[in-house]
Write a protein that holds these residues in place. Structure first.
Motif, PDB file in Angstrom:
ATOM      1  N   ASN A  21       0.854  -1.189   0.000  1.00 36.05           N
ATOM      2  CA  ASN A  21       0.000   0.000   0.000  1.00 36.05           C
ATOM      3  C   ASN A  21       0.889   1.238   0.000  1.00 36.05           C
ATOM      4  O   ASN A  21       1.999   1.214   0.531  1.00 36.05           O
ATOM      5  N   CYS A  79       0.003   0.126   7.853  1.00 36.45           N
ATOM      6  CA  CYS A  79      -0.463  -0.941   6.959  1.00 36.45           C
ATOM      7  C   CYS A  79       0.120  -0.800   5.559  1.00 36.45           C
ATOM      8  O   CYS A  79      -0.561  -1.068   4.568  1.00 36.45           O
ATOM      9  N   ARG A 129     -10.024  -7.086   0.760  1.00 39.42           N
ATOM     10  CA  ARG A 129     -10.852  -5.905   0.906  1.00 39.42           C
ATOM     11  C   ARG A 129      -9.999  -4.652   0.687  1.00 39.42           C
ATOM     12  O   ARG A 129      -8.853  -4.592   1.115  1.00 39.42           O
ATOM     13  N   GLU A 133      -9.019  -0.980   1.545  1.00 43.07           N
ATOM     14  CA  GLU A 133      -9.158  -0.073   2.687  1.00 43.07           C
ATOM     15  C   GLU A 133      -8.483   1.270   2.475  1.00 43.07           C
ATOM     16  O   GLU A 133      -8.858   2.246   3.119  1.00 43.07           O
ATOM     17  N   TYR A 134      -7.480   1.336   1.623  1.00 40.07           N
ATOM     18  CA  TYR A 134      -6.690   2.555   1.499  1.00 40.07           C
ATOM     19  C   TYR A 134      -6.588   2.994   0.050  1.00 40.07           C
ATOM     20  O   TYR A 134      -6.390   2.184  -0.841  1.00 40.07           O
TER      21      TYR A 134
END
Length: 77
Positions: A17, A27, A44, A46-47
């Protein structure tokens, strides 16, 4: 080449990420994860940011890396 991978091999993915929110959440990642369903990996989102993904083929009997993909980039808005 798009050919199926034999059962003698495991597929691992490295997802990284890049967004500031991922950084603040600790993360950014970059470790190796086993494929979800044999060869592909999904997760999933998320960012936001431009994330990178790489695939690695590892021979089971001796844990030898035998192939790896080029890095590909996945933009998440």
């Amino acid at each position: 080449t798009g050919m199926p991978i034999a059962g003698d091999y495991d597929i691992y993915w490295r997802i990284t990420n890049t967004d500031i929110a991922a950084y603040k959440a600790k993360c950014l990642r970059g470790g190796f994860e086993k494929a979800n369903d044999g060869s592909s990996h999904w997760e999933r989102l998320e960012y936001r940011g431009v994330h990178s993904a790489e695939a690695f083929v590892v021979r089971k009997r001796d844990k030898q890396l035998v192939a790896e993909s080029a890095i590909f980039y996945v933009p998440i808005e």
